[in-house]
Write a protein that holds these residues in place. Structure first.
Motif, short mmCIF file in Angstrom:
data_model
loop_
_atom_site.label_atom_id
_atom_site.label_comp_id
_atom_site.label_asym_id
_atom_site.label_seq_id
_atom_site.Cartn_x
_atom_site.Cartn_y
_atom_site.Cartn_z
N MET A 1 31.11 40.29 35.97
CA MET A 1 31.16 40.57 37.41
C MET A 1 29.86 41.25 37.82
O MET A 1 29.47 42.26 37.25
N ALA A 2 29.17 40.73 38.80
CA ALA A 2 27.97 41.36 39.31
C ALA A 2 28.35 42.64 40.04
O ALA A 2 29.45 42.76 40.58
N PRO A 3 27.42 43.65 40.08
CA PRO A 3 27.76 44.93 40.70
C PRO A 3 28.27 44.82 42.12
O PRO A 3 29.07 45.61 42.57
N GLU A 4 27.78 43.81 42.88
CA GLU A 4 28.18 43.71 44.28
C GLU A 4 29.45 42.90 44.48
O GLU A 4 30.01 42.85 45.56
N GLU A 5 29.92 42.20 43.43
CA GLU A 5 31.09 41.33 43.55
C GLU A 5 32.36 42.16 43.67
O GLU A 5 32.61 43.08 42.90
N ILE A 6 33.19 41.82 44.66
CA ILE A 6 34.43 42.55 44.90
C ILE A 6 35.60 41.58 44.86
O ILE A 6 35.55 40.50 45.44
N THR A 7 36.67 41.97 44.15
CA THR A 7 37.89 41.18 44.09
C THR A 7 39.06 42.10 44.40
O THR A 7 38.87 43.28 44.74
N ASP A 8 40.26 41.59 44.29
CA ASP A 8 41.44 42.45 44.52
C ASP A 8 42.31 42.56 43.28
O ASP A 8 43.43 43.04 43.36
N GLN A 9 41.80 42.10 42.12
CA GLN A 9 42.60 42.14 40.89
C GLN A 9 41.74 42.51 39.69
O GLN A 9 40.61 42.06 39.55
N LEU A 10 42.30 43.36 38.81
CA LEU A 10 41.71 43.56 37.50
C LEU A 10 42.11 42.39 36.60
O LEU A 10 43.16 41.78 36.80
N PRO A 11 41.30 42.07 35.58
CA PRO A 11 41.61 40.92 34.73
C PRO A 11 42.82 41.12 33.82
O PRO A 11 43.35 40.16 33.28
N VAL A 12 43.25 42.36 33.62
CA VAL A 12 44.42 42.65 32.79
C VAL A 12 45.56 43.10 33.71
O VAL A 12 45.48 44.18 34.31
N PRO A 13 46.62 42.32 33.86
CA PRO A 13 47.69 42.64 34.82
C PRO A 13 48.31 44.02 34.63
O PRO A 13 48.57 44.72 35.61
N SER A 14 48.55 44.43 33.38
CA SER A 14 49.17 45.74 33.16
C SER A 14 48.25 46.87 33.63
O SER A 14 48.72 47.88 34.17
N SER A 15 46.95 46.71 33.46
CA SER A 15 46.00 47.72 33.94
C SER A 15 45.99 47.76 35.46
O SER A 15 45.89 48.84 36.06
N HIS A 16 46.10 46.60 36.07
CA HIS A 16 46.13 46.56 37.53
C HIS A 16 47.37 47.25 38.07
O HIS A 16 47.30 47.99 39.06
N ARG A 17 48.49 47.05 37.40
CA ARG A 17 49.73 47.72 37.84
C ARG A 17 49.60 49.24 37.70
O ARG A 17 50.04 49.98 38.58
#
Length: 367
Positions: free
Chosen positions: A1-17
């Protein structure tokens, strides 16, 4: 992921929760947006991936920013960078060692400013296999930032680090003196780089880097330097683990140390371009060893020869003075626990740690 790239999810679902639950509790609402972006620049981290989770309450605009540290998912990279034992060690530091140190200092009536406190604010973690995660308060929000690892820092930067190490090491000396039973379990803490799963890889890396370092010396021009350096850099990795990093040969002066004190693991805060505060990150290599290991690692990895020629002795004096002051604040006698003569003896015995880690780390830092 580039420093400026923004998403709404972490790649690991349990970490996102976990992040969502933490943010929900911090903001006391379900009405928030959560943006995920890179938490560090490409090349700044090796054994983990850093994300920044920034949540904004839709009603009030209040924001919470959290640093999320997760392992790489690629199996080869996980093995190459000792991911599992690294997360186990760092999480144990936050769950066991820091609470012991902080509570001990509070029991002595010390303020935060007079204590060892230069670590991130820990928010939570998980050690589920392949779903490891560590969550911390975002120090960038408090004005902390990383230095340029390719440049010498000002003297103030080095003094802040030496003071932090002095206070950290002092807590070990005083705990061993006043509450030795609480330190016993940490004396047997195995060195991450000497574990059965990591030692063969480190042995290969060290032999390659040591051979490369030797090519920089001219035996004809500096025969004494060449032979002394060769004697150290031709040691086996097992010998180094037993002879240099093992805490037993350093007793009664072994301490809990940071273990990986280089530029990318330090954040500084500034006032009018002067460094005024520091935080020590990445405690995966925390070890029980001579205090000299931390000192030599930091000084020889994070400074140039020109800087050391000017300030080396001053930094050692500064370190020991601050260590002695903190030992006194905690109620023990520094002349009994770690006099300056003991530091000098430890430098003679374990100072080669600086050369060993410089041979490994400087080529990596330079590239």
């Amino acid at each position: 992921m580039a420093p400026e790239e923004i998403t709404d999810q972490l790649p690991v679902p349990s970490s996102h929760r976990m992040l969502q639950e933490l943010v929900r509790a911090e903001l006391n609402t379900d009405e928030f947006t959560l943006d995920i972006s890179a938490g560090s620049n490409k090349g700044d981290n090796y054994s983990c991936i850093i994300y920044r989770g920034r949540a904004t309450c839709r009603r009030t605009g209040k924001q919470v920013s959290v640093i999320v540290k997760i392992p790489p998912q690629n199996e080869i990279r996980r093995k190459q960078f000792f991911v599992r034992p690294s997360f186990e060690r760092e999480i144990s530091v936050y769950n066991e060692i820091f609470p012991l140190i902080m509570e001990f200092q509070r029991s002595k009536g010390l303020t935060v400013e007079d204590s060892f406190h230069q670590v991130p604010h820990y928010l939570g973690s998980s050690l589920v296999d392949h779903e490891e995660v560590l969550l911390m308060r975002d120090l960038k929000e408090e004005g902390f930032r990383m230095v340029d690892r390719h440049k010498d820092m000002s003297l103030e930067h080095y003094q802040l680090m030496m003071r932090a190490l002095a206070r950290l090491h002092a807590t070990s000396f005083v705990l061993k003196d006043q509450q030795p039973e609480k330190m016993e379990r940490f004396k047997g803490m195995p060195d991450l780089l000497g574990l059965p799963d990591t030692s063969p890889t480190m042995a290969s890396i060290f032999s390659q880097m040591a051979a490369r370092a030797m090519t920089l010396l001219n035996e004809n021009n500096e025969p004494d330097v060449f032979q002394r350096t060769k004697k150290i850099l031709t040691m086996s990795w097992d010998e180094i683990m037993d002879d240099v990093y093992n805490g037993k040969p350093a007793e009664p002066f072994a301490v809990i140390g940071h273990g990986d004190s280089w530029h990318n693991n330090l954040l500084y805060k500034y006032e009018d371009d002067t460094a005024i505060d520091i935080r020590l990150l990445d405690w995966q290599c925390c070890r029980y060893t001579s205090p000299v290991v931390d000192l030599m690692y930091f000084i020889f990895i994070a400074s140039s020869k020109a800087f050391r020629d000017r300030h080396y002795e001053h930094l050692l004096d500064f370190y020991h003075r601050n260590l002695s002051d903190h030992i006194r604040r905690l109620g023990s006698d520094p002349e009994r626990l770690f006099p300056r003569t003991a530091l000098d003896q430890q430098l003679l015995r374990f100072g080669r740690a600086g050369l060993i880690m410089a041979a490994i780390c400087l080529p990596i830092i330079a590239t």
